[in-house]
Design a protein around this motif. Sequence first.
Motif, short mmCIF file in Angstrom:
data_model
loop_
_atom_site.label_atom_id
_atom_site.label_comp_id
_atom_site.label_asym_id
_atom_site.label_seq_id
_atom_site.Cartn_x
_atom_site.Cartn_y
_atom_site.Cartn_z
N THR A 1 -3.38 28.09 1.00
CA THR A 1 -4.61 29.21 1.14
C THR A 1 -5.33 29.46 2.53
O THR A 1 -6.29 30.23 2.37
CB THR A 1 -5.77 28.30 0.25
OG1 THR A 1 -6.14 27.38 1.04
CG2 THR A 1 -5.30 28.09 -1.20
N ASP A 2 -4.80 28.64 3.46
CA ASP A 2 -5.49 28.96 4.79
C ASP A 2 -7.11 28.56 4.46
O ASP A 2 -7.81 28.77 5.46
CB ASP A 2 -5.26 30.18 5.35
CG ASP A 2 -4.54 30.71 6.45
OD1 ASP A 2 -4.25 29.55 6.93
OD2 ASP A 2 -4.45 31.97 6.79
N MET A 3 -7.27 27.82 3.54
CA MET A 3 -8.52 27.08 3.47
C MET A 3 -9.14 26.80 4.67
O MET A 3 -8.71 26.13 5.27
CB MET A 3 -8.46 25.90 2.58
CG MET A 3 -9.67 25.20 2.25
SD MET A 3 -11.08 26.15 1.35
CE MET A 3 -12.57 25.18 1.43
N PHE B 1 3.45 18.73 11.87
CA PHE B 1 3.13 19.41 12.87
C PHE B 1 2.60 20.75 12.67
O PHE B 1 3.39 21.28 11.75
CB PHE B 1 3.83 19.30 14.11
CG PHE B 1 4.30 18.06 14.70
CD1 PHE B 1 3.46 17.72 15.74
CD2 PHE B 1 5.19 17.40 14.48
CE1 PHE B 1 3.89 16.29 16.24
CE2 PHE B 1 5.77 16.05 14.98
CZ PHE B 1 4.78 15.61 15.77
N LYS B 2 1.98 21.50 13.33
CA LYS B 2 1.64 22.97 13.16
C LYS B 2 1.86 23.69 14.30
O LYS B 2 1.31 23.28 15.41
CB LYS B 2 0.18 23.13 12.56
CG LYS B 2 -0.56 24.39 12.72
CD LYS B 2 0.02 25.34 11.48
CE LYS B 2 -0.39 26.95 11.65
NZ LYS B 2 -0.74 27.44 10.72
N PHE B 3 2.50 24.86 14.19
CA PHE B 3 2.74 25.49 15.38
C PHE B 3 2.07 27.25 14.95
O PHE B 3 2.00 27.52 13.90
CB PHE B 3 4.30 26.03 15.68
CG PHE B 3 5.28 24.92 16.10
CD1 PHE B 3 4.63 23.78 16.26
CD2 PHE B 3 6.53 25.00 16.29
CE1 PHE B 3 5.37 22.73 16.78
CE2 PHE B 3 7.27 24.08 16.58
CZ PHE B 3 6.83 22.75 16.84
N MET C 1 -0.71 23.30 0.86
CA MET C 1 0.08 22.84 2.25
C MET C 1 -0.36 23.48 3.46
O MET C 1 0.15 23.67 4.43
CB MET C 1 1.56 22.84 1.81
CG MET C 1 1.97 22.07 0.76
SD MET C 1 1.47 20.35 0.84
CE MET C 1 2.52 19.83 2.20
N HIS C 2 -1.44 24.41 3.41
CA HIS C 2 -1.86 25.27 4.56
C HIS C 2 -3.34 25.42 4.62
O HIS C 2 -3.80 26.25 3.99
CB HIS C 2 -0.91 26.57 4.56
CG HIS C 2 -1.24 27.45 5.84
ND1 HIS C 2 -0.51 28.49 6.07
CD2 HIS C 2 -2.17 27.33 6.79
CE1 HIS C 2 -0.98 29.25 7.15
NE2 HIS C 2 -2.11 28.34 7.46
N GLY C 3 -3.95 24.64 5.23
CA GLY C 3 -5.45 24.68 5.42
C GLY C 3 -5.83 24.68 6.84
O GLY C 3 -4.88 24.31 7.70
N HIS C 4 -7.11 24.98 7.00
CA HIS C 4 -7.39 24.98 8.66
C HIS C 4 -8.95 24.11 8.33
O HIS C 4 -9.41 23.80 7.14
CB HIS C 4 -7.91 26.22 9.10
CG HIS C 4 -6.45 26.73 9.35
ND1 HIS C 4 -5.45 26.53 10.50
CD2 HIS C 4 -5.98 27.81 8.82
CE1 HIS C 4 -4.52 27.29 10.43
NE2 HIS C 4 -4.73 28.22 9.35
N MET C 5 -9.82 24.14 9.58
CA MET C 5 -11.24 23.76 9.40
C MET C 5 -11.86 24.23 10.58
O MET C 5 -11.34 24.52 11.75
CB MET C 5 -11.12 22.20 9.33
CG MET C 5 -12.43 21.61 8.97
SD MET C 5 -12.50 19.55 9.09
CE MET C 5 -11.47 19.46 7.27
N ALA D 1 4.75 29.26 6.92
CA ALA D 1 3.64 29.84 6.54
C ALA D 1 3.40 31.17 6.53
O ALA D 1 4.24 32.04 7.11
CB ALA D 1 2.48 29.30 7.82
N HIS D 2 2.98 31.57 5.44
CA HIS D 2 2.93 33.07 4.90
C HIS D 2 4.16 33.87 4.40
O HIS D 2 4.17 35.10 4.22
CB HIS D 2 2.42 34.03 6.08
CG HIS D 2 1.04 33.62 6.61
ND1 HIS D 2 -0.27 33.52 5.88
CD2 HIS D 2 0.74 32.95 7.89
CE1 HIS D 2 -1.03 33.06 6.61
NE2 HIS D 2 -0.63 32.68 7.83
N SER D 3 5.34 32.86 4.48
CA SER D 3 6.66 33.57 4.19
C SER D 3 6.96 35.05 4.68
O SER D 3 7.27 35.86 4.14
CB SER D 3 6.78 33.50 2.73
OG SER D 3 6.38 32.44 2.10
ZN LIG Z 1 -3.19 29.20 8.84
#
Ligand SMILES: [Zn+2]
Lengths: 257, 271
Positions: free
Chosen positions: B231-233, B120-122, B29-33, B181-183
Amino acid sequence: MKDFAFFDAQCAIGAPILGNARGGETAAGLLAEMDRNGVDKALVAHANTEAAGAIFANENLLELIRADDVDNRLTGVWTILPAQCGELPPPDEFFAQMAANRVGALNLFPVAHRWQACRLTIGRLMDAAAERRIPVFLGQRIMDGGWRGVFDFMRTFPAATVIINGVSLWGPDRNIRPLLENFPGCHVELSEYWVPEGIADLARLYGAERLLYGSGYPRFGHGSTMLSIRHSGLPLEQVRLIASQNLERLLAQAQLV
Amino acid sequence: MKKAVWEQPGSLAEAFWKNGIADIPIYDMHGHMGSHNAIYFARCEAPEMVAHLRRIGVRRLVFSHHYSLMGSFRNQRVHAITARFPDILRMYVSISPHQTDFIAEDLEQFDSMTPLAIGFKFLPDYHKVKVTDPRYEPVLNFASERRLPILVHTWGGSPYDGPDVMLEAATRYPQVTFFMAHSFSGDLPGAKRVADACPNVYFELTSLPGQHTIIERLCADIGSHRLLFGTDMPWFDEYQHVGGILSADISEDDKHNILYRNVEKLLGKDW
Ligand SMILES: [Zn+2]
């Protein structure tokens, strides 16, 4: 475990000054976590060396290991200091003491212990360690100037057998690749190397024999890096090198006496 | 020696250890690119990322693009990338509170980006704007009306997205599902305070699996039914993070909850 032996290159025991060892205060705590995860052996440093100093840590580490390690699964790491104050015996004697006490590698904390890691202070010791191929742990977190300090150290002692540790969770390839490329004695332990498919990339570029399984205990657990090595996508013989055989080889080739 | 966690018969850990994949879906539930200013990523574009995700059996990666979060890459372009891999990629619409014209455009175009865009992502710590700042309000109101999730970067002690601010935001917008994110990066008392007060909050685990005992403590203090895998993949290897969940000293049920069950309860199986 039956199908793969794991030899942890990066862990520490002892009570840190700020607490939070989470079971790692004793060797028994470490051994229990190794058993739970299927790790056979470990090269272990003292977790409170920076705060308590090399003299206490080197001695206390042996006490902690002797108290619980009935099967000799743990090998110690001792901390070095500059030669001029005579706090440690001369190199030959120091290495002989390592052999007698099942200590297989060295580390240093020049910032915390307030000395300069250079030829003037540890030249004789490091030349002897390099000649005898005794592994020395080196990391950006403990050197003055971070990675610059690591680079300076390697330029000063290019023939040293080194294990780069604590590479940081932010992908460190811009710093570890130049070291692996330029210094054949440089190895990297992988407890903080979390780059997707990165283990296979490093193995293909520089050889699987340059990489070592490390847990990072007690900050990190044993299992996560085990799985990333197991499924790195490398052939199983290379997985086995990284999991345990490289560290076995490094310790076996060190001529302490 | 007692059997290791990887050798427990019939367990998820055993399956992943032996085969590198198991008979469950993984929802990341948490990736980037995209490339990063401070990190070299060999695999940060969609095809290479997707190849890595497929190896371990990730069913969905929901990502926000680095260039949209840090630069001026528009979310429609991210949508076009996502659409090349519709069987695995989903996106968060990246929000910068400093770009009010972009926000207006994104909300206007949101429907054209669904169903691949799920929320959305903040990134308040990086943009240096509190989640409760009025500049975030249009997005929070939009997400509230449509009951959309928002993944918010959270960090213990942060004045922008720490526990105090997030408690206020999650209380003010009970219809929004917040993914922390990251709790709060392991600020457990802070996370527990928010968890106890706000049922609309879930805790995403990026960078925590692998840290000794933290998954155990999150399960004990907050409950595995509130935790989401991420994972912040392309930052972190899927095997490393999955390995951190599987080797944690928690129940088999906890592991199922974290890797997929909670997401399927929230969003269903077909999204
Ligand atoms: Zn991230």
